[in-house]
Every structure is written in C-alpha cells, then in structure tokens.
Design a protein around this motif. Sequence first.
Motif, PDB file in Angstrom:
ATOM      1  N   ALA A 119      -1.104  19.681   8.925  1.00  0.00           N
ATOM      2  CA  ALA A 119      -1.296  19.911  10.361  1.00  0.00           C
ATOM      3  C   ALA A 119      -0.658  21.230  10.792  1.00  0.00           C
ATOM      4  CB  ALA A 119      -0.719  18.751  11.162  1.00  0.00           C
ATOM      5  N   ASN A 120       0.509  21.526  10.242  1.00  0.00           N
ATOM      6  CA  ASN A 120       1.186  22.779  10.581  1.00  0.00           C
ATOM      7  C   ASN A 120       0.387  23.974  10.071  1.00  0.00           C
ATOM      8  OD1 ASN A 120       3.687  24.315  11.457  1.00  0.00           O
ATOM      9  ND2 ASN A 120       3.545  24.910   9.299  1.00  0.00           N
ATOM     10  N   ASN A 121      -0.115  23.885   8.821  1.00  0.00           N
ATOM     11  CA  ASN A 121      -0.920  24.978   8.271  1.00  0.00           C
ATOM     12  C   ASN A 121      -2.187  25.197   9.092  1.00  0.00           C
ATOM     13  OD1 ASN A 121       0.948  25.283   6.261  1.00  0.00           O
ATOM     14  ND2 ASN A 121      -0.277  24.316   4.655  1.00  0.00           N
ATOM     15  N   LEU A 122      -2.799  24.091   9.507  1.00  0.00           N
ATOM     16  CA  LEU A 122      -4.003  24.197  10.321  1.00  0.00           C
ATOM     17  C   LEU A 122      -3.688  24.863  11.654  1.00  0.00           C
ATOM     18  CD1 LEU A 122      -6.967  23.582  10.872  1.00  0.00           C
ATOM     19  CD2 LEU A 122      -6.287  21.291  11.634  1.00  0.00           C
ATOM     20  N   SER A 123      -2.579  24.498  12.246  1.00  0.00           N
ATOM     21  CA  SER A 123      -2.182  25.087  13.524  1.00  0.00           C
ATOM     22  C   SER A 123      -1.963  26.601  13.384  1.00  0.00           C
ATOM     23  CB  SER A 123      -0.900  24.421  14.019  1.00  0.00           C
ATOM     24  OG  SER A 123      -0.464  25.008  15.234  1.00  0.00           O
ATOM     25  N   VAL A 124      -1.327  27.011  12.282  1.00  0.00           N
ATOM     26  CA  VAL A 124      -1.093  28.433  12.041  1.00  0.00           C
ATOM     27  C   VAL A 124      -2.416  29.182  11.900  1.00  0.00           C
ATOM     28  CG1 VAL A 124      -0.172  30.097  10.379  1.00  0.00           C
ATOM     29  CG2 VAL A 124       1.187  28.103  11.025  1.00  0.00           C
ATOM     30  N   ASP A 125      -3.353  28.606  11.126  1.00  0.00           N
ATOM     31  CA  ASP A 125      -4.660  29.252  10.930  1.00  0.00           C
ATOM     32  C   ASP A 125      -5.417  29.378  12.244  1.00  0.00           C
ATOM     33  OD1 ASP A 125      -4.239  29.511   8.226  1.00  0.00           O
ATOM     34  OD2 ASP A 125      -5.419  27.754   7.662  1.00  0.00           O
ATOM     35  N   LEU A 126      -5.447  28.286  13.012  1.00  0.00           N
ATOM     36  CA  LEU A 126      -6.190  28.300  14.274  1.00  0.00           C
ATOM     37  C   LEU A 126      -5.580  29.297  15.259  1.00  0.00           C
ATOM     38  CD1 LEU A 126      -6.832  24.469  14.689  1.00  0.00           C
ATOM     39  CD2 LEU A 126      -8.526  26.220  14.119  1.00  0.00           C
ATOM     40  N   SER A 127      -4.265  29.375  15.271  1.00  0.00           N
ATOM     41  CA  SER A 127      -3.596  30.331  16.150  1.00  0.00           C
ATOM     42  C   SER A 127      -3.954  31.757  15.755  1.00  0.00           C
ATOM     43  CB  SER A 127      -2.082  30.123  16.081  1.00  0.00           C
ATOM     44  OG  SER A 127      -1.426  31.037  16.930  1.00  0.00           O
ATOM     45  N   ALA A 128      -3.990  32.029  14.438  1.00  0.00           N
ATOM     46  CA  ALA A 128      -4.340  33.363  13.956  1.00  0.00           C
ATOM     47  C   ALA A 128      -5.781  33.718  14.297  1.00  0.00           C
ATOM     48  CB  ALA A 128      -4.134  33.445  12.448  1.00  0.00           C
ATOM     49  N   LEU A 129      -6.629  32.712  14.422  1.00  0.00           N
ATOM     50  CA  LEU A 129      -8.025  32.927  14.783  1.00  0.00           C
ATOM     51  C   LEU A 129      -8.225  33.014  16.299  1.00  0.00           C
ATOM     52  CD1 LEU A 129      -9.698  30.458  12.243  1.00  0.00           C
ATOM     53  CD2 LEU A 129     -10.012  32.941  12.297  1.00  0.00           C
ATOM     54  N   ARG A 184      -7.645  30.580  18.415  1.00  0.00           N
ATOM     55  CA  ARG A 184      -8.051  29.268  18.959  1.00  0.00           C
ATOM     56  C   ARG A 184      -6.781  28.483  19.296  1.00  0.00           C
ATOM     57  NH1 ARG A 184     -12.080  27.992  14.052  1.00  0.00           N
ATOM     58  NH2 ARG A 184     -11.980  25.847  14.859  1.00  0.00           N
ATOM     59  N   ARG A 185      -6.065  28.933  20.322  1.00  0.00           N
ATOM     60  CA  ARG A 185      -4.706  28.460  20.584  1.00  0.00           C
ATOM     61  C   ARG A 185      -4.683  27.020  21.096  1.00  0.00           C
ATOM     62  NH1 ARG A 185      -1.761  32.602  19.429  1.00  0.00           N
ATOM     63  NH2 ARG A 185      -2.514  34.728  19.762  1.00  0.00           N
ATOM     64  N   GLU A 186      -5.661  26.628  21.894  1.00  0.00           N
ATOM     65  CA  GLU A 186      -5.665  25.247  22.382  1.00  0.00           C
ATOM     66  C   GLU A 186      -5.870  24.260  21.238  1.00  0.00           C
ATOM     67  OE1 GLU A 186      -8.334  24.572  25.593  1.00  0.00           O
ATOM     68  OE2 GLU A 186      -7.438  26.076  26.906  1.00  0.00           O
ATOM     69  N   GLU A 187      -6.784  24.603  20.317  1.00  0.00           N
ATOM     70  CA  GLU A 187      -6.989  23.761  19.143  1.00  0.00           C
ATOM     71  C   GLU A 187      -5.744  23.751  18.275  1.00  0.00           C
ATOM     72  OE1 GLU A 187     -10.983  24.154  17.169  1.00  0.00           O
ATOM     73  OE2 GLU A 187     -11.123  25.819  18.593  1.00  0.00           O
ATOM     74  N   ALA A 188      -5.051  24.892  18.198  1.00  0.00           N
ATOM     75  CA  ALA A 188      -3.839  24.986  17.387  1.00  0.00           C
ATOM     76  C   ALA A 188      -2.773  24.041  17.926  1.00  0.00           C
ATOM     77  CB  ALA A 188      -3.316  26.418  17.373  1.00  0.00           C
ATOM     78  N   LEU A 189      -2.657  23.974  19.231  1.00  0.00           N
ATOM     79  CA  LEU A 189      -1.662  23.068  19.839  1.00  0.00           C
ATOM     80  C   LEU A 189      -2.008  21.613  19.575  1.00  0.00           C
ATOM     81  CD1 LEU A 189      -1.135  24.896  23.264  1.00  0.00           C
ATOM     82  CD2 LEU A 189       0.499  24.752  21.358  1.00  0.00           C
ATOM     83  N   ASP A 190      -3.315  21.305  19.598  1.00  0.00           N
ATOM     84  CA  ASP A 190      -3.755  19.935  19.340  1.00  0.00           C
ATOM     85  C   ASP A 190      -3.523  19.513  17.887  1.00  0.00           C
ATOM     86  OD1 ASP A 190      -4.514  19.686  21.935  1.00  0.00           O
ATOM     87  OD2 ASP A 190      -6.625  20.166  21.582  1.00  0.00           O
ATOM     88  N   ALA A 191      -3.614  20.501  16.968  1.00  0.00           N
ATOM     89  CA  ALA A 191      -3.459  20.191  15.547  1.00  0.00           C
ATOM     90  C   ALA A 191      -2.047  19.700  15.265  1.00  0.00           C
ATOM     91  CB  ALA A 191      -3.747  21.407  14.696  1.00  0.00           C
TER      92      ALA A 191
END
Length: 450
Positions: free
Chosen positions: A431-441, A443-450
């Motif tokens: 979940a943390n890795n996914l949040s980092v990837d989404l934030s880098a892309l 997609r910050r709202e999705e990153a927070l949800d991850a």
Amino acid sequence: AQLEDWLNDGAPFGIRLFTGPGGSGKTRLLIEWCRQLRDQSIPAGFVASNEDTAPLLAVGGPRVAVFDYAETRTEQLEELLCHVRDRGAEFPGLRVVLIARQEGDWWQQLCEDDHDARQLVHQLGRIQSLDEFLPTEAERHALFDRAVVAFRARGKGAEGVDALVPDLTQPHFAQPLFVLMGALAGLNGKRISGAQELLDETLEHEKAYWAKAVRDLGRIKATAEDVRDALDEAMPLLTLWGGAPTKKDAKALVERLDIHGEVARYTLRVLRKLYSGHDGRWLSGLEPDILGEHLVAKRLERDRGLLGLALDKATDEQRKHSLTVLTRLAQRRPSERRWLIQALQGRLETLAVIATDIALETGDPIGQILAKVVKQEADADLAEVLMKRCPEKTTALLEVSAVSTLLVLADKKRCWSEPNEKQLSELSRLANNLSVDLSALGRREEALDA
C-alpha cells in the motif's frame, strides 16, 4: 573543437553521452571525428556489440571508443567501467562516447550496483545534446549544396539541371538526414519539404535499388516481379528483427514469409548484395533507422499480419528488437502508438518482461502502453513479476509499477481474508509503495486512499 579539447584535457578517463532524435547526425558526427583522429594516428573507432572491452585499456595515450545504441548495451558498458575502476589510472587517455536517442532510466541506473564504478559515471560523465550541433539555416543550405555535389559525383540527377531546393526553414531540416533527403529529391526534379513526403520519396528511391539489383541478376528461373514482391515482404520483417545473424537465420526469415524455391534463393542473393550486415551479422535491416521505421509503418498499414510474423514464434532477441523499432516509431510519430498496443494485446505472457527492458532503455511510450494492457489483461502472478522488475527510482516504468502493485495488492487482500502479522506487514508495504507511485504520477487523492 569541443571534442578535441575533451580528448586533450589530460584527464585519465572521460565518458560522454550524445543524445538526439533519429536523423540528427549523431552517428555521422562520431564517424567523421574518428576518421579525423585516425588520420592523426590516434586510435579511434566504434566498438562492436560483441567485443571484449578489456583491450581498450591495454595501451596508454589518447584514444576514443564509441558505443552506438548505448542504451541497449549496458552490460558491456558496465564491464568496461569496472575495468576502468580497477585499472584506468594505469592507462590514461581513454575517452568513451555513448550514442543514444535520449537519456533515460538506463543512464541513471548504469553501474547502480557498483558504487565505485557509478562514481566514475557521476564524476566524469557528461550528457551532450546534439541540439548544440544542429545546423543553422545558412548551414542547412551549405549542407544541401555539398550533398548535391556528392550525389552528382555518384551519377544522381540530370547533367546541367539545377537541384530544386525545398523550404529548408522547416523544423525537420534541423536534422541533417532530411537535408540529404531533400537534396536527393531535388536532383530528381522534386521540391519536397514535408518530412513524411521526404521519407516516402527516399523509400521509393531505395526500392529502385531493389529493382535494379533484380535486373542485374539477368535471366533467372523466377519472375522479376515475384522477387521484387518477396523483397517488399522481407525487408520490413528483416528491419523489425534487426537483421539476420547467419545465412540460416536469413533463410528461416524468407521461409516464414512463405517464400520458397528459386524466388527465395534470388531474394537472399539480392538481400546479401544490398544489406550485408555489420557486427558479424549476415544481413542488416534497412538503415538509417528513421527510414527503416518508416518502411515498417508503411508495411503495417498494408499488412497487419506483420506483427504476428515478427512476434509470434520468434526469439526473445527478435521480439525485443521489433518492440524497440515500434517504440522509436511511436516516439517520432505518436499516431503510430497503435502498433505497440496491438503488439502487446494478447501477448503479455511472452512480451511483458521484454517490454519492461525496452522501457528502461528506450523510454516512453512503451511503458505507458504496457501499463494499460497490464491493467486490462494481466493476472496477479504476472503483475507480481512486473512489479519486482520495476526499479525503485524509475520514470519509464512508473505507470507499470503502480498498476502492477495495485493488482498484487488487490489479489493478496482477497487471498488473505484474515491476515497474520507478517501478511499485514506485506499489505502495508504494498500500500505504501502504491501510494508513492500514485503520488509521483500526480494522482494525489488516489495516493491518499491507498
């Protein structure tokens, strides 16, 4: 002058990466520089892809080693850098020139597992864009005039007829290859200023060579039309595969196209005459690359079965070269991304891992397209393989990393309905890795949800 200063700056070792789009003159610039150096009795030349790098350090004094398509030769480069790390100070003067279309993840990750070798790249490596060397408008006209003279010396164009000059202010004429194409067309009485039209004209000129080579066969036990048609089919596949290493491979290629008997024999004879390979290969594809990519695009428009021929029941080397050609084509012409999509759809089991390597070497859009196809088609097992192949710091595989991690995370949540402590830790890591990837892309709202 910059290159001469670099060669003679007294440093024990230097490495420089030259980048620029296809047709910008990267290879031609270094061929000419190496020729000038050899005229001065300074060792200089291109290193073959299968060449041992240790002898490059066997002598001292100024010398130049050029690695074309450097992005595809990281193992060989890492071998050389390890030799330099161990022995470079004993044999000063080596200058290593790398040629690639762009800086990418491959450059950032070069020697990443060897701290001392990586330090050599950080401290001594320099990236130089060919934009610094692209011709001005006046230089384009001068190059056009020189090209006309050179082509005339080779019997091109009608005597006493001036070459028609295209609009050399067009942006693509900043790439010297297009100036040369324009000069050849101008000698043939055609003023062509558009990039695609110039490629079309040059391709037709190339096909005229095929027709002449068939005529030169004399009386043959096959129709000339059948041999020309066979060449028309064979060259796109040969270009996708990067040539044929051996005569046996060349025979297998024409048989794959259902070309047999006397037509196959004469086709191979013409191919060998016109496209005898380099680096020890029996045949090469159509060059320069930008023209080969154009040939492939034109053939795909007429025959979409070419993708299956290039990718199905092929070797991994053939698949990788095919996808690399399609990626470079898509970089230059975004509308051609469709061929990458069609190539990957339904073939993830055989192509997904290869595609990750190409993304690291060549850059977008193959990584972006792979991510979309993975999202649609990949199972959790393949997603986990791809997730583990994505470097911690990546640009080209960021979307693949996010999609793969999401699929793996969702699968483990389904499998571990009542996770133990170890499983909870793994879910948290994913979940943390996914949040980092989404934030880098972004997609910050999705990153927070991850």
